[in-house]
Design an enzyme around this catalytic site. Structure first.
Site, PDB file in Angstrom:
ATOM      1  N   LYS A 111      11.934 -15.734 -10.769  1.00 62.05           N
ATOM      2  CA  LYS A 111      11.605 -14.699 -11.758  1.00 62.05           C
ATOM      3  C   LYS A 111      10.512 -15.186 -12.698  1.00 62.05           C
ATOM      4  CE  LYS A 111      13.008 -11.923 -10.580  1.00 62.05           C
ATOM      5  NZ  LYS A 111      13.831 -11.239  -9.603  1.00 62.05           N
ATOM      6  N   HIS A 135      17.475 -36.986  -6.452  1.00 61.92           N
ATOM      7  CA  HIS A 135      16.800 -37.251  -5.183  1.00 61.92           C
ATOM      8  C   HIS A 135      15.331 -36.874  -5.240  1.00 61.92           C
ATOM      9  CE1 HIS A 135      20.665 -38.206  -3.408  1.00 61.92           C
ATOM     10  NE2 HIS A 135      21.134 -37.136  -4.030  1.00 61.92           N
ATOM     11  N   ARG A 190       4.782   0.097  -6.260  1.00 61.07           N
ATOM     12  CA  ARG A 190       4.776  -0.741  -5.061  1.00 61.07           C
ATOM     13  C   ARG A 190       3.796  -1.906  -5.185  1.00 61.07           C
ATOM     14  NH1 ARG A 190       6.495   2.679  -0.376  1.00 61.07           N
ATOM     15  NH2 ARG A 190       5.139   1.525   0.979  1.00 61.07           N
ATOM     16  N   CYS A 219       0.825  -1.211   0.000  1.00 64.46           N
ATOM     17  CA  CYS A 219       0.000   0.000   0.000  1.00 64.46           C
ATOM     18  C   CYS A 219       0.861   1.265   0.000  1.00 64.46           C
ATOM     19  CB  CYS A 219      -0.862   0.037   1.248  1.00 64.46           C
ATOM     20  SG  CYS A 219      -1.833  -1.434   1.512  1.00 64.46           S
ATOM     21  N   GLU A 269       7.034 -15.501 -10.885  1.00 67.73           N
ATOM     22  CA  GLU A 269       6.365 -14.284 -10.423  1.00 67.73           C
ATOM     23  C   GLU A 269       5.813 -13.432 -11.564  1.00 67.73           C
ATOM     24  OE1 GLU A 269       8.727 -11.481  -8.143  1.00 67.73           O
ATOM     25  OE2 GLU A 269      10.504 -11.984  -9.273  1.00 67.73           O
ATOM     26  N   TRP A 300      -3.079  -2.611  -1.384  1.00 64.24           N
ATOM     27  CA  TRP A 300      -2.695  -3.977  -1.764  1.00 64.24           C
ATOM     28  C   TRP A 300      -3.409  -4.872  -0.765  1.00 64.24           C
ATOM     29  CZ3 TRP A 300       0.281  -7.960   0.525  1.00 64.24           C
ATOM     30  CH2 TRP A 300       0.755  -8.921  -0.362  1.00 64.24           C
ATOM     31  N   GLU A 311      16.820 -18.279  -8.436  1.00 67.66           N
ATOM     32  CA  GLU A 311      16.414 -16.941  -8.879  1.00 67.66           C
ATOM     33  C   GLU A 311      15.699 -17.010 -10.231  1.00 67.66           C
ATOM     34  OE1 GLU A 311      15.847 -14.137  -7.934  1.00 67.66           O
ATOM     35  OE2 GLU A 311      16.203 -12.682  -9.506  1.00 67.66           O
ATOM     36  N   LYS A 357       5.943  -4.388  -4.370  1.00 73.00           N
ATOM     37  CA  LYS A 357       7.359  -4.072  -4.514  1.00 73.00           C
ATOM     38  C   LYS A 357       8.064  -4.035  -3.162  1.00 73.00           C
ATOM     39  CE  LYS A 357      11.048  -3.017  -6.754  1.00 73.00           C
ATOM     40  NZ  LYS A 357      11.731  -4.181  -7.355  1.00 73.00           N
ATOM     41  N   ASN A 383      -1.432   1.858   5.948  1.00 73.05           N
ATOM     42  CA  ASN A 383      -0.562   0.774   5.465  1.00 73.05           C
ATOM     43  C   ASN A 383      -0.269  -0.123   6.656  1.00 73.05           C
ATOM     44  OD1 ASN A 383      -0.427   2.161   3.104  1.00 73.05           O
ATOM     45  ND2 ASN A 383       1.753   2.648   3.227  1.00 73.05           N
ATOM     46  N   GLY A 384      -0.146  -1.414   6.414  1.00 70.49           N
ATOM     47  CA  GLY A 384       0.201  -2.334   7.492  1.00 70.49           C
ATOM     48  C   GLY A 384      -0.996  -3.161   7.923  1.00 70.49           C
TER      49      GLY A 384
HETATM   50  C1  F6R Z   1      11.499 -10.853  -6.581  1.00 70.92           C
HETATM   51  C2  F6R Z   1      11.530  -9.760  -5.635  1.00 70.92           C
HETATM   52  C3  F6R Z   1      11.325 -10.072  -4.200  1.00 70.92           C
HETATM   53  C4  F6R Z   1      12.214  -9.180  -3.328  1.00 70.92           C
HETATM   54  C5  F6R Z   1      11.887  -9.399  -1.847  1.00 70.92           C
HETATM   55  C6  F6R Z   1      12.790  -8.596  -0.944  1.00 70.92           C
HETATM   56  O1  F6R Z   1      11.763 -10.411  -7.876  1.00 70.92           O
HETATM   57  O2  F6R Z   1      11.700  -8.628  -5.995  1.00 70.92           O
HETATM   58  O3  F6R Z   1      11.544 -11.423  -3.923  1.00 70.92           O
HETATM   59  O4  F6R Z   1      13.547  -9.485  -3.584  1.00 70.92           O
HETATM   60  O5  F6R Z   1      10.561  -9.059  -1.608  1.00 70.92           O
HETATM   61  O6  F6R Z   1      12.623  -7.237  -1.166  1.00 70.92           O
HETATM   62  P1  F6R Z   1      13.705  -6.189  -0.711  1.00 70.92           P
HETATM   63  O7  F6R Z   1      14.936  -6.451  -1.502  1.00 70.92           O
HETATM   64  O8  F6R Z   1      13.095  -4.861  -0.989  1.00 70.92           O
HETATM   65  O9  F6R Z   1      13.958  -6.430   0.753  1.00 70.92           O
END
Ligand code: F6R
Length: 609
Positions: A485, A504, A27, A2, A488, A74, A481, A604, A98-99
């Protein structure tokens, strides 16, 4: 997550609140809304979906007023729909939040019993009714009623509050979720981050946990938990007011992938001395030569950078490194070595679990080092020292350039600690530093494979339901990773595995419908990974291999597709091999037509647990 914007000023606020909200779009959100104080009433417009839908509502039914609050939501409690969108309001009070208010259930039961009628499923709405209840119970001053209501809330929150009977003030409160005040000329602002406020002011005051503030046009009075007036420093934010553009790319994510040669170079330049060809870190509050143990803590993609860091630091600096997901670490009551170093990696610097882990480590007497992209964030402010990633604002929800710059910082930390501890001889130090300096130009070469990767994505990955990613050594975190990627942003199910683990269990999944991405730089584990490719192909699997020329030479007859990346020292391979896995996910998502920059359900900055 949010976003909050608030303005108490002299000119109509609705258009400026909308502009602030647009700057918070990155965000992640699923509804948006505004409320203003307009000639003796609270006016409110809300809409499900994007800010464009809210703008449409405002065109149909404009609102006036020079004091207002805006929000991007959000969803946590309740579906993303108009009724649950913020601001929540009754005739006298409007609130953005927010929160999460953790005791909302009992507060709501209590308020329902007192006759309050709720119109949403949110936890936030209790704040509106609590303030009204305080007034109904005889607290005549609405600011005092708000203070009392705030005292009953538990959990993590940042709040912006409008009071009909006090049109001369805007209330802000922070407990666990970030909130900044902005200072203007004859007006004051409120924002969940300084980016939202950048077009209006660079003069920022960050509230601390437990603070609540009464803003007027002239300034703010801030009080702490105990009710004492406190002074919090005003600082100049470095963020630019210009709207961040896509630089000719179709998506922020593409722009950010293509910026990597530049930002990797920028991050490296801050620590690399080209004359002496050595890495120099800023003064650190611990002795790198004697620190007994490191704990690497982060979430998501940042945690995978930390995992690469663990492999590097153990091998090249000879330090024991524990690696942890912040969400697990914070509740495990881990036993920590006295005088140890805890490293917190975070793009946003606001991730709730990472921040909680940092606070735990401080209590445990650890030196806390932040590797952070947002220099004004809470983690940056609370860590004992910061090594910044100079990636610039990352707007696409999927982290790309933040990840590779985190790797650059960790590589520099490895060399510096290896040297300080005598684990690296001069020749090895020069080799590793030399390899790092080549990364920006090699990264640019990797980007030349964009078109080819697009074609592979469209042909082999778009039709897939499941994808496996395999790697060994520092390529294992990259496999994780790559899978993260892809899932998501394209919503295709993907798993990353240590290639040696394949036998395994995951090998049972392999058939002609499951593409298997193999990350195989020419390192001392290449031959072992090559055997895994054999095993994949023997079971009808479609191997897509990222390797260098030599590796491609070995595997091209086996694999469905091979991409030859530049030959580099294995030390820096994880930084370069991150780029093709990003491109693969990006092109798959674009071809599937998903919302690449704001994928569904994702935020974000994850400022709640
Ligand atoms: C994936 C992604 C998330 C962030 C995670 C940590 O592409 O962006 O997995 O890496 O939410 O976020 P930060 O780095 O802001 O602590």
């Amino acid at each position: 997550m949010c976003g909050i914007v608030g303005i108490i000023g002299a000119s109509p606020v609705a258009p400026r609140l909308i502009e602030g909200l647009k700057r918070l779009e990155y965000r992640g959100y699923d509804s948006a809304g505004l409320a203003t104080l307009d000639g003796g009433t609270i006016q409110r417009r809300r809409a499900k979906g994007k800010i464009a839908a809210l703008e449409e509502r405002l065109r149909e039914e404009p609102i006036q007023g020079t004091t207002g609050i805006g929000h991007t939501r959000w969803a946590t409690h309740g579906m993303p729909n108009e009724a649950n969108a913020h601001p929540h309001a009754n005739e006298n009070v409007a609130v953005v939040h927010n929160g999460i208010i953790e005791n909302f259930h009992e507060l709501r039961e209590d308020l329902l019993a007192k006759g309050h009628v709720f119109t949403s499923d949110t936890d936030t709405e209790v704040v509106v009714h609590l303030i009204s209840q305080e007034i109904a119970e005889g607290t005549n001053d609405p600011i005092e009623a708000t203070r009392r209501a705030l005292g009953r809330l538990e959990g993590a929150f940042a709040l912006g509050i409008l009071l009909l009977d006090r049109p001369d003030v805007l209330i802000a409160a922070r407990q666990g979720s970030p909130l900044a005040l902005g200072h203007g000329d004859g007006e004051m602002f409120l924002g969940s981050d300084a980016l939202a406020l950048a077009p209006m002011t660079q003069r920022i005051t960050y509230l601390e946990d437990g603070d609540w503030a009464v803003l007027t046009k002239e300034g703010a009075t801030i009080r702490d938990l105990s009710g004492q007036t406190v002074s919090r420093p005003e600082q100049l934010s470095s963020l630019s007011g210009a709207m961040i553009g896509k630089g000719g790319h179709r998506h922020f994510m593409a722009k950010e992938i293509f910026e990597q040669p530049q930002v990797i170079g920028d991050t490296l330049s801050a620590m690399f001395n080209p004359t002496a060809r050595t890495i120099t870190l800023p003064d650190l509050p611990f002795d790198p030569a004697t620190v007994p143990r490191i704990t690497m803590i982060a979430c998501g993609t940042a945690s995978l950078a930390g995992m690469v860091g663990k492999y590097w630091l153990e091998r090249h600096a000879g330090i024991p490194v524990d690696w942890d997901l912040a969400s697990e670490f914070r509740y495990r009551e881990p036993v920590m070595t006295e005088g140890g170093l805890a490293v917190f990696i975070s793009q946003s610097g606001e991730t709730a679990d990472t921040l909680a882990a940092l606070r735990y480590c401080k209590q445990q007497g650890q030196y806390c080092l932040g590797i952070v992209n947002a220099p004004e964030s809470t983690i940056a402010r609370e860590a004992h020292a910061v090594l910044p990633t100079l990636a610039g604002p990352e707007i696409g929800v999927a982290s790309t350039k933040a990840f590779t710059t985190q790797l650059v910082v960790l590589a520099c930390l490895t060399i510096a600690l290896g040297k300080a501890r005598g684990a690296l001889d001069h020749e090895t130090e020069a080799r590793l530093s030399g390899a790092l300096t080549e990364v920006p130009s090699r990264a640019a070469e990797v980007l030349n494979h964009d078109e080819r990767i697009r074609a592979i994505a469209e042909e082999t990955f778009v039709p897939a339901r499941d994808v496996l990613y395999l790697g060994r050594g520092t390529s294992y975190p990259l496999a994780l990773e790559g899978a993260l990627k892809l899932k998501e942003i394209s919503y295709i199910h993907a798993e990353g595995y240590a290639a040696g683990e394949m036998k395994h269990g995951p090998i049972a999944l392999i058939d002609e419908h499951v593409p298997v991405v193999v990350i195989a730089p020419s390192d001392d584990l290449f031959e072992k990974t090559a055997s895994n490719v054999q095993e994949v192909v023997a079971r009808g699997g479609k191997a897509v291999v990222f390797a260098d020329d030599a590796g491609v030479g070995r595997l091209k007859d086996l694999a469905l597709e091979t991409i030859a990346l530049p030959a580099v020292d294995p030390f820096v391979a994880p930084i370069l091999y991150a780029i093709p896995v990003q491109l693969l996910a990006y092109h798959t998502a674009v071809a599937k037509g998903t919302d690449v920059d704001q994928p569904r359900n994702l935020a974000k900055a994850v400022t709640v647990e």
